[in-house]
Design an enzyme around this catalytic site. Structure first.
Site: not given
Ligand code: A2P
Length: 327
Positions: A11, A126, A153, A157, A204, A226, A233
């Site tokens: 990944g 992140c 961001q 991500g 989060k 985003r 970011h």
């Protein structure tokens, strides 16, 4: 004989994890690279040696590993992290699945240390990692009362799928990862929506900030967005301190803290951008100024590489500190 596994090795974060193992000179006798069945048999080079990607199965997770670093999504972590843990490994997991569990450590090595009630350690979100690195020196010197985050961001991500939506969107392709085009657009939507109108990504940041700084009294709110860039970011932080401070005192607090670079010379158009932070290990801050509308409140613009300090670097820093403590 130290045996290390990387799960999700094919990944976007996984490939950075492999780079970071080399960068931090992690010592192992055996390294196993896991991904899903799709990638089984692919070859990856690590430190000049070729490794064949293995399929992660329940059986393989019950082999004896010493350390396992995972970045393969929440459901893979939910299933496999406890199996590795039961077989004796310490697991450092990059997904959101374990982060807020009471008996799981959520670690940014510059800030807190694992207590290891369980042998699963969570790597924070992140945007949260770069934000708490910037908040900790303010917490140390002045106390933090409240913070409002607004994030910008990058698509990496979201893994390969996010990068594909941006790159192929430029040629007119329909998005497959995001609900709307990200090319030439910004989306005020990261992760699923919750009943109260916030997204899980925002939640989060709100929850993890308090857990890492070990201070439930800090008021935290967030809007996560985003933007159509590949790496790094940015977070605009509006921070209310417990005490009065000047802009110079705030800058000095940042300058004395590990892994922070102050880049703040507006007269020369100097402020950190995502391109400045990409492939860099530090967190950059700038545009530091007083908010005249609220008492003891400052604006801080904070930029970091989401794949490095926001993910792979932080994970491998945790691994390195565990290994160093065991020597
Ligand atoms: P694969 O490449 O075989 O799909 P990204 O977030 O960049 O898309 O990467 C996700 C990573 O997680 C990839 O390495 C992917 O492997 C891995 N992965 C996804 N599902 C599993 C699974 N069930 N077991 C192991 N690895 C998985």
């Amino acid at each position: 004989m130290v045996k290390v596994a990387v799960v999700g090795a094919t990944g976007v974060v996984g490939s950075k994890l492999i780079e970071m193992l080399e960068h931090y000179e992690i010592k192992y006798d055996e390294l196993v690279l896991f991904a899903s069945k799709r990638s089984s048999g692919k070859e990856v080079s690590v430190g000049g040696q070729t490794y064949v990607i293995q399929e992660l199965t329940e059986e393989r997770a019950q082999e004896k590993f010493d350390y396992v670093v995972m970045s393969a999504g929440g459901s893979t972590s939910e299933k496999f992290a406890p199996l590795f843990e039961e077989s004796g490994a310490i697991v450092i997991d990059n997904s959101s699945h374990w982060r807020m569990k009471e008996d799981v450590d959520l670690i940014v090595p510059e800030i807190n240390k694992p207590k290891l009630k369980r042998k699963i350690i969570a790597n924070p979100n992140c945007s949260t990692i770069q934000s708490v690195v910037a908040l900790q020196p303010l917490q140390n010197k002045f106390g933090v009362k409240r913070v409002h985050y607004a994030t910008y961001q990058s698509v990496s991500g979201s893994g390969e799928g996010g990068i594909r939506d941006l790159e192929e969107g430029a040629n007119g392709a329909e998005p497959t990862t995001y609900p709307h085009p990200i090319y030439n657009n910004v989306l005020p939507h990261i992760d699923d929506f919750l009943d109260d109108g916030y997204t899980k990504e925002e939640k989060k940041m709100m929850d993890e900030t308090k857990k890492i700084l070990e201070d439930d009294s800090i008021e935290v709110t967030a809007t996560c967005v985003r933007v159509p860039i590949i790496t790094s970011h940015a977070v605009q932080m509006n921070v209310t301190l417990d005490k009065e401070a000047t802009v110079d005192e705030v800058k000095k607090a940042f300058e004395g803290f590990p892994h922070i670079v102050v880049m703040d010379n507006p007269e020369k158009n100097e402020y950190p951008t995502p391109l400045d932070a990409a492939n860099r290990s530090e967190i950059f801050v700038g545009r530091i100024r007083k908010d005249p509308t609220l008492l003891n409140t400052f604006h801080v613009w904070c930029v970091g590489d989401n794949l490095l300090k926001g993910a792979a670097q932080n994970t491998v820093q945790i691994l390195k500190s565990l290994m160093d403590n065991n020597n």
